[in-house]
Design an enzyme around this catalytic site. Structure first.
Site, mmCIF file in Angstrom:
data_model
loop_
_atom_site.group_PDB
_atom_site.id
_atom_site.type_symbol
_atom_site.label_atom_id
_atom_site.label_comp_id
_atom_site.label_asym_id
_atom_site.label_seq_id
_atom_site.Cartn_x
_atom_site.Cartn_y
_atom_site.Cartn_z
ATOM 1 N N HIS A 164 55.651 38.903 30.442
ATOM 2 C CA HIS A 164 54.299 38.629 29.882
ATOM 3 C C HIS A 164 54.510 38.697 28.393
ATOM 4 O O HIS A 164 55.215 39.879 27.840
ATOM 5 C CB HIS A 164 53.250 39.345 30.457
ATOM 6 C CG HIS A 164 53.471 40.912 30.562
ATOM 7 N ND1 HIS A 164 54.453 41.395 31.422
ATOM 8 C CD2 HIS A 164 53.160 41.927 29.832
ATOM 9 C CE1 HIS A 164 54.323 42.767 31.131
ATOM 10 N NE2 HIS A 164 53.607 43.069 30.233
ATOM 11 N N ILE B 251 43.237 43.568 30.885
ATOM 12 C CA ILE B 251 42.220 44.339 31.623
ATOM 13 C C ILE B 251 41.842 45.631 30.649
ATOM 14 O O ILE B 251 41.012 46.376 30.850
ATOM 15 C CB ILE B 251 42.517 44.694 32.880
ATOM 16 C CG1 ILE B 251 41.522 45.114 33.861
ATOM 17 C CG2 ILE B 251 43.795 45.935 32.969
ATOM 18 C CD1 ILE B 251 41.739 45.100 35.445
#
Ligand code: AMP
Length: 122
Positions: free
Chosen positions: A107, A36
């Site tokens: 991640h 993002i």
């Protein structure tokens, strides 16, 4: 070794469909989506669907199917976003406090699209 997984972390919420994401690739065990707040022209996060806190947790406890699926997905993402084969990329994973991990769901950051500079500030 036990790992405490917080099911309310933001990536768990993305996996449950509670928060939108810009998906690049979804497989049986893996989701890849655009960061993002990108730190480079290409900045994709690849996460396992399983409840793993960090790289070390995933490496120690995930099944062989999950581990293979995750890494094959990473390779596919690199090809899809044009960094490999190509000019290359950097794969980074932050773990814990010293690694300054913000989101406690494993991640891998895949960064590229420019020359990225030194690995870490000295
Ligand atoms: P880390 O510091 O390694 O835990 O990285 C967490 C990353 O997650 C940062 O690069 C954030 O910009 C990214 N991030 C946080 N929330 C979201 C979200 N809702 N969608 C996509 N990326 C996010």
């Amino acid at each position: 070794m036990t790992y405490a997984y917080d099911p309310q972390n933001i990536f768990a919420r993305i996996l449950r469909g509670e928060i939108p994401n810009r998906t690049v690739l979804e497989t049986d065990h893996t989701l890849a989506f655009h960061d993002i707040n990108p730190a480079a022209p290409v900045h994709v996060l690849v996460i396992p669907k399983g409840a793993y806190v960090s790289f070390d947790h995933f490496a120690a406890k995930a099944s062989a199917d999950e581990i293979v699926d995750f890494h094959r997905a990473c390779a596919q993402v690199c090809e899809m976003v044009g960094v490999a084969p190509g000019d290359g990329f950097r794969a980074i994973t932050n773990s814990g406090k010293s690694g300054m991990q913000e989101v406690p769901h494993y991640h891998l950051h895949i960064l590229g699209g420019k020359v990225l500079g030194p690995l870490i500030a000295r």
